[in-house]
Design a protein around this motif. Structure first.
Motif, PDB file in Angstrom:
ATOM      1  N   PHE A   1      13.822 -23.010   6.172  1.00 18.10           N
ATOM      2  CA  PHE A   1      14.815 -23.729   5.376  1.00 18.10           C
ATOM      3  C   PHE A   1      16.118 -24.029   6.101  1.00 18.10           C
ATOM      4  CE2 PHE A   1      12.315 -21.824   1.817  1.00 18.10           C
ATOM      5  CZ  PHE A   1      11.854 -23.024   1.312  1.00 18.10           C
ATOM      6  N   VAL A   2      16.775 -23.038   6.690  1.00 12.20           N
ATOM      7  CA  VAL A   2      18.117 -23.290   7.214  1.00 12.20           C
ATOM      8  C   VAL A   2      18.145 -23.385   8.739  1.00 12.20           C
ATOM      9  CG1 VAL A   2      19.399 -22.304   5.292  1.00 12.20           C
ATOM     10  CG2 VAL A   2      18.601 -20.804   7.120  1.00 12.20           C
TER      11      VAL A   2
ATOM     12  N   ALA B   1       9.557 -30.289   4.729  1.00 12.84           N
ATOM     13  CA  ALA B   1       8.318 -30.577   5.464  1.00 12.84           C
ATOM     14  C   ALA B   1       7.804 -29.313   6.156  1.00 12.84           C
ATOM     15  CB  ALA B   1       8.560 -31.684   6.490  1.00 12.84           C
ATOM     16  N   GLU B   2       8.710 -28.575   6.785  1.00 14.38           N
ATOM     17  CA  GLU B   2       8.298 -27.355   7.484  1.00 14.38           C
ATOM     18  C   GLU B   2       7.739 -26.320   6.513  1.00 14.38           C
ATOM     19  OE1 GLU B   2      11.785 -26.160   9.590  1.00 14.38           O
ATOM     20  OE2 GLU B   2      11.405 -27.474  11.303  1.00 14.38           O
ATOM     21  N   TYR B   3       8.361 -26.210   5.356  1.00 16.03           N
ATOM     22  CA  TYR B   3       7.887 -25.212   4.394  1.00 16.03           C
ATOM     23  C   TYR B   3       6.540 -25.613   3.791  1.00 16.03           C
ATOM     24  CZ  TYR B   3       8.252 -21.205   1.374  1.00 16.03           C
ATOM     25  OH  TYR B   3       8.023 -19.995   0.765  1.00 16.03           O
ATOM     26  N   ILE B   4       6.369 -26.893   3.531  1.00 12.04           N
ATOM     27  CA  ILE B   4       5.071 -27.381   3.044  1.00 12.04           C
ATOM     28  C   ILE B   4       3.994 -27.104   4.084  1.00 12.04           C
ATOM     29  CG2 ILE B   4       3.762 -29.493   2.545  1.00 12.04           C
ATOM     30  CD1 ILE B   4       6.310 -30.543   1.140  1.00 12.04           C
ATOM     31  N   ASN B   5       4.313 -27.352   5.350  1.00 12.46           N
ATOM     32  CA  ASN B   5       3.352 -27.052   6.425  1.00 12.46           C
ATOM     33  C   ASN B   5       2.959 -25.575   6.403  1.00 12.46           C
ATOM     34  OD1 ASN B   5       3.423 -29.697   7.372  1.00 12.46           O
ATOM     35  ND2 ASN B   5       4.956 -29.272   8.952  1.00 12.46           N
ATOM     36  N   PHE B   6       3.943 -24.723   6.111  1.00 14.68           N
ATOM     37  CA  PHE B   6       3.715 -23.276   6.114  1.00 14.68           C
ATOM     38  C   PHE B   6       2.850 -22.830   4.933  1.00 14.68           C
ATOM     39  CE2 PHE B   6       5.552 -19.167   4.495  1.00 14.68           C
ATOM     40  CZ  PHE B   6       4.837 -18.344   5.348  1.00 14.68           C
ATOM     41  N   VAL B   7       3.237 -23.221   3.717  1.00 11.57           N
ATOM     42  CA  VAL B   7       2.540 -22.689   2.538  1.00 11.57           C
ATOM     43  C   VAL B   7       1.182 -23.350   2.295  1.00 11.57           C
ATOM     44  CG1 VAL B   7       4.661 -21.974   1.390  1.00 11.57           C
ATOM     45  CG2 VAL B   7       3.735 -24.248   0.930  1.00 11.57           C
TER      46      VAL B   7
ATOM     47  N   LYS C   1      -4.350 -33.840   7.102  1.00 14.68           N
ATOM     48  CA  LYS C   1      -3.134 -34.447   6.559  1.00 14.68           C
ATOM     49  C   LYS C   1      -1.884 -33.649   6.935  1.00 14.68           C
ATOM     50  CE  LYS C   1      -5.831 -36.053   2.565  1.00 14.68           C
ATOM     51  NZ  LYS C   1      -5.990 -37.448   2.973  1.00 14.68           N
ATOM     52  N   LEU C   2      -2.095 -32.426   7.378  1.00 11.08           N
ATOM     53  CA  LEU C   2      -0.996 -31.568   7.826  1.00 11.08           C
ATOM     54  C   LEU C   2      -1.226 -31.184   9.279  1.00 11.08           C
ATOM     55  CD1 LEU C   2      -0.542 -29.108   4.793  1.00 11.08           C
ATOM     56  CD2 LEU C   2       0.743 -31.191   5.286  1.00 11.08           C
ATOM     57  N   PRO C   3      -0.181 -30.850  10.034  1.00 14.59           N
ATOM     58  CA  PRO C   3       1.204 -30.715   9.584  1.00 14.59           C
ATOM     59  C   PRO C   3       1.931 -32.045   9.492  1.00 14.59           C
ATOM     60  CG  PRO C   3       1.055 -30.193  11.907  1.00 14.59           C
ATOM     61  CD  PRO C   3      -0.357 -30.444  11.447  1.00 14.59           C
ATOM     62  N   ILE C   4       2.978 -32.036   8.685  1.00 11.65           N
ATOM     63  CA  ILE C   4       3.895 -33.169   8.592  1.00 11.65           C
ATOM     64  C   ILE C   4       4.930 -33.016   9.693  1.00 11.65           C
ATOM     65  CG2 ILE C   4       5.604 -34.325   7.131  1.00 11.65           C
ATOM     66  CD1 ILE C   4       4.160 -32.980   4.712  1.00 11.65           C
ATOM     67  N   ASN C   5       5.248 -34.077  10.388  1.00 13.78           N
ATOM     68  CA  ASN C   5       6.272 -34.042  11.430  1.00 13.78           C
ATOM     69  C   ASN C   5       7.647 -33.902  10.771  1.00 13.78           C
ATOM     70  OD1 ASN C   5       8.045 -34.386  13.512  1.00 13.78           O
ATOM     71  ND2 ASN C   5       7.215 -36.335  14.224  1.00 13.78           N
TER      72      ASN C   5
ATOM     73  N   VAL D   1      14.819 -33.055   4.458  1.00 15.24           N
ATOM     74  CA  VAL D   1      13.496 -33.593   4.770  1.00 15.24           C
ATOM     75  C   VAL D   1      12.776 -32.647   5.725  1.00 15.24           C
ATOM     76  CG1 VAL D   1      12.215 -35.506   5.784  1.00 15.24           C
ATOM     77  CG2 VAL D   1      14.260 -35.974   4.431  1.00 15.24           C
ATOM     78  N   ALA D   2      13.485 -32.217   6.765  1.00 11.31           N
ATOM     79  CA  ALA D   2      12.883 -31.325   7.761  1.00 11.31           C
ATOM     80  C   ALA D   2      12.538 -29.971   7.152  1.00 11.31           C
ATOM     81  CB  ALA D   2      13.842 -31.142   8.938  1.00 11.31           C
ATOM     82  N   ALA D   3      13.466 -29.412   6.357  1.00 18.17           N
ATOM     83  CA  ALA D   3      13.246 -28.088   5.769  1.00 18.17           C
ATOM     84  C   ALA D   3      12.052 -28.094   4.817  1.00 18.17           C
ATOM     85  CB  ALA D   3      14.498 -27.629   5.034  1.00 18.17           C
TER      86      ALA D   3
END
Length: 574
Positions: free
Chosen positions: A287-288, A73-79, A89-93, A69-71
Motif C-alpha cells: 500500500f504505502v 494493483a499490487e495488492y490485487i496481484n497479491f491476494v 490475467k495477472l499480474p497487473i503492471n 493505482v499502483a497500490a
C-alpha cells in the motif's frame, strides 16, 4: 483464506516471524464524504490537485492518484495471485493504467469481492469465457450488486462504466472492496483480546459501538503507550507524516525484526524508506511508499495500518481481565449469532449502499440520534423531509429524542405502520422496535419501486407478489418449478422455485446442469447461493444471504421476489 495466503518474506534473511492470523488481511467501503460524492470519492485531501500520466491537471473529484493505482494493483496481484479464474490475467503492471482494462471483463471484480466476503459470489455464476459484451455486462451486474450487498455505495456506477474503465469509478469501487476485505477481521469475535483497548468505565458493548477506524486508532495508541512513546494517533494523515508512529508501532509488535533505528534519520523521506525496509522484513510492504507516508496519504495509511493489525495484532488479554469479561463476552457472541443480528447486518448494508453522509457502524446505536433515519427517509421520499426540524449532530439527549420523534412521524407520513413505536424507543436503542421500523422502511423501498413502475395502482401486497411469482414460473416454459402459497412456504428452502423464477425473467441466466435437487443441506446451500447470484447478474440489488433462503425468512424473501418483479416491470414495454 488459507495460511498460504500470508505474505512471504521479500528477502532471504532473516526469515519473518510467523503472522498471528491465517487470513490475508481484509477490506471495505470508502470513507464518508458529502452525500453526493461518496460513490466517486477515491482520493484523500492530499490529492486536491495532481498530475495525471497524460500531463493534465485535474481536481480530486474526477481524477486519480498514480500511487493509488499502483497500490491497489499490487495488492490485487497479491491476494488473487493463485486464483484459477485469473490465470493469464495477472499480474497487473502497477506502473501503468492496466488496472482499468483488467477490470473490463468483470471477472476480476467478482473474485475480489468474493475474497472480501467468501461465498457472496457464486463462482459458477461468473461468465469465465467472454464471447459477447452481454457476458461482460452480466459479470459487472453481478459484481456491482454483490458489492452493494456488502454495503458498498455503488450509486452512479454501472456496468458500462466499468467496462469502459472509467478511472474514478473503478478506483472508488475497488477501494470500497479493499476496505471491506481489510476490515473483515477487525472484530471482537476474531480478536477477543481487543478488550484490552477498553478505557476506564467502558464495557464490551462500548467497543462494539466503535468504527473500524476508531478501533485501529486505539490499537495503535495502545502499542505506542506500551512502547513508551508520548505520541498518539488521531488521524491517518498528518500524524503519520514523520514516520515516528510507524517506527514505534512496528518495533513494538515485531521487536525481533523492527527497531527504532529509523528515528536516527532526520530526513522525512529517508526515514520513511527505513520504515518500509522494516515492513519488508515482516512481509508487510504493501500500500504505502515513502512518498505516501511523507504526504500523509490517509487512505493508503489506513490500509497499511489495517494490514499490520491483521498480520501482527500483538494483543494478549490478562487472565484477570478474561475472567472479568467472560460472561459478558459469551452473551455478546451468542447475540451475534442470533437471527436479529443477521437481519441487522442486512439492514445496515442496505442503508450504507445509499451513500448517506456517514457510514453505519452499529445500526441500533447510530439510529439513536434520529438523524440517520431522517436521511434514509429523505432517500426514499426526497420532498418529505424538512431539515429545519432536525437538530444535526446534536449530543443533547432531549434534542436526539425530538429527532427520533420526527423520524417516526416521517415514517407515518410514508404510510408505514408505526404503532407502539415512539421516538424515545429509538433514542433508547430498543433493538426490536428499531429493527421493526427499519424493516418497514426497507420494505417501503421495494414497494415504492414497484409502484413507480406501474405494477399496481394500490399498495403492492405480499399476495400480489406471490401471485405474480407463481404465474411467471407456471409460464416459464420449463416444468418442475412448483408453486408457493406464501413467503413462509417450506418449498422455498430448496432454492429451486427462486431459480425457476430467475429463469422466467431470463432463460439464459440459469445453467440447469448446476442446479441441484435441493434435498440435502449442501444442495440447498448451492441452490440458494446460485439464485442470489443469478438475480444480481440480471441487475437486482438483493441484500439477503443464502441462509435467509434455506431458513425461509419471509421478510428477506419478500424483498428478493419484489426486486425480481421490479426488474420484470422495468423491462416491460411501455
Amino acid at each position: 483464506p488459507k495460511p498460504a495466503d500470508a505474505p512471504p518474506p521479500a528477502k532471504p534473511a532473516p526469515p519473518p516471524p510467523k503472522p498471528t492470523t491465517e487470513d490475508t488481511p481484509a477490506m471495505a467501503r470508502s470513507d464518508s464524504e458529502a452525500i453526493q460524492e461518496r460513490s466517486l470519492e477515491v482520493l484523500g485531501k492530499e490529492d486536491q490537485i495532481i498530475k495525471r500520466k497524460d500531463g493534465g491537471a485535474f481536481g480530486a473529484y474526477h481524477s486519480y492518484g498514480e500511487e493509488k493505482v499502483a497500490a491497489f494493483a499490487e495488492y490485487i496481484n497479491f491476494v488473487l495471485a493463485d486464483d484459477p479464474f485469473l490465470t493469464g490475467k495477472l499480474p497487473i503492471n502497477p506502473s501503468s493504467n492496466d488496472l482499468f482494462s483488467a477490470v473490463s471483463e468483470g471477472i476480476l471484480l467478482c473474485r475480489l469481492i468474493d475474497k472480501a466476503q467468501p461465498g457472496i459470489v457464486f463462482e459458477k455464476a461468473i461468465n469465465r469465457v467472454i464471447k459477447t459484451v452481454h457476458h461482460k455486462v452480466e459479470n459487472h451486474n453481478l459484481a456491482i450488486n454483490s458489492a452493494k450487498a456488502l454495503g458498498c455505495n455503488v450509486v452512479n456506477i454501472g456496468a458500462q462504466d466499468l467496462i469502459a474503465g472509467t478511472e474514478h469509478l473503478v478506483l472508488g469501487l475497488v477501494w470500497q472492496i479493499i476496505k471491506v476485505f481489510l476490515f473483515r477481521r477487525v472484530t471482537l469475535k476474531d480478536h477477543p483480546a481487543l478488550v484490552v483497548l477498553l478505557k476506564e468505565g467502558e464495557e464490551l458493548a462500548d467497543l462494539l459501538k466503535l468504527s473500524k477506524e476508531q478501533i485501529l486508532m486505539r490499537w495503535v495508541n495502545y502499542h505506542l503507550a506500551a512502547a513508551g512513546c508520548s505520541r498518539t494517533l488521531s488521524n491517518f494523515g498528518a500524524d503519520i507524516k514523520d514516520s515516528e508512529i510507524y517506527t514505534y508501532l512496528m518495533a513494538q509488535i515485531c521487536p525481533d525484526h523492527c527497531t527504532l533505528a529509523p528515528l536516527k534519520e532526520t530526513d522525512p523521506k529517508k526515514r520513511a524508506a527505513l520504515v518500509l525496509q522494516n515492513a519488508d522484513k515482516i512481509g508487510c510492504r504493501k500500500f504505502v511508499t515513502a512518498d505516501n507516508i511523507v504526504a500523509g496519504s490517509s487512505q493508503l495509511n489506513l490500509a497499511y495500518t489495517a494490514l499490520l493489525f491483521n498480520t501482527y495484532p500483538a494483543l494478549e488479554m490478562p487472565q484477570e481481565q478474561a475472567a472479568m469479561h467472560s460472561a459478558e463476552f459469551a452473551a455478546l457472541m451468542e447475540e451475534e449469532e442470533a437471527e436479529a443480528t443477521r437481519e441487522e447486518s442486512v439492514f445496515k448494508n442496505w442503508i450504507n449502499s445509499m451513500g448517506l453522509s456517514s457510514d453505519v457502524n452499529n445500526l441500533i446505536e447510530d439510529c439513536r440520534t434520529g438523524q440517520l433515519l431522517v436521511e434514509v427517509v429523505e432517500k426514499l421520499a426526497p420532498n418529505l423531509v424538512n431539515w429545519k426540524m432536525v437538530k444535526k449532530d446534536t449530543k443533547v439527549q432531549i434534542k436526539q429524542i425530538e429527532n427520533c420523534n420526527y423520524a417516526v412521524q416521517l415514517a407515518t407520513d410514508l404510510g408505514l405502520h408505526v404503532i407502539n413505536v415512539g421516538g424515545k424507543d429509538v433514542a433508547d436503542g430498543n433493538k426490536k422496535l428499531v429493527l421493526g421500523l427499519v424493516w418497514q422502511l426497507m420494505r417501503h423501498d421495494t414497494v415504492r419501486l414497484l409502484e413507480g413502475l406501474g405494477a399496481n395502482k394500490s399498495k403492492v401486497s405480499d399476495s400480489d407478489l406471490i401471485a405474480w411469482a407463481n404465474d411467471k414460473v407456471a409460464k416459464c416454459g420449463k416444468t418442475g418449478g412448483g408453486k408457493i402459497s406464501s413467503f413462509q412456504d417450506s418449498e422455498l428452502a430448496s432454492g429451486r422455485f427462486l431459480l425457476f423464477l430467475c429463469h422466467a425473467l431470463d432463460d439464459g441466466v440459469v445453467n440447469w446442469e448446476i442446479v441441484t435437487a435441493g434435498q440435502t443441506e449442501e444442495e440447498k446451500e448451492t441452490n440458494a447461493k446460485y439464485c442470489l447470484s443469478a438475480a444480481r447478474k440480471m441487475g437486482c440489488g438483493v441484500f439477503l444471504s443464502w441462509l435467509d433462503v434455506v431458513e425461509v425468512k419471509p421478510k428477506m424473501l419478500m424483498t428478493f421476489v419484489g426486486c425480481l418483479m421490479a426488474l420484470d416491470k422495468a423491462r416491460a414495454p411501455a
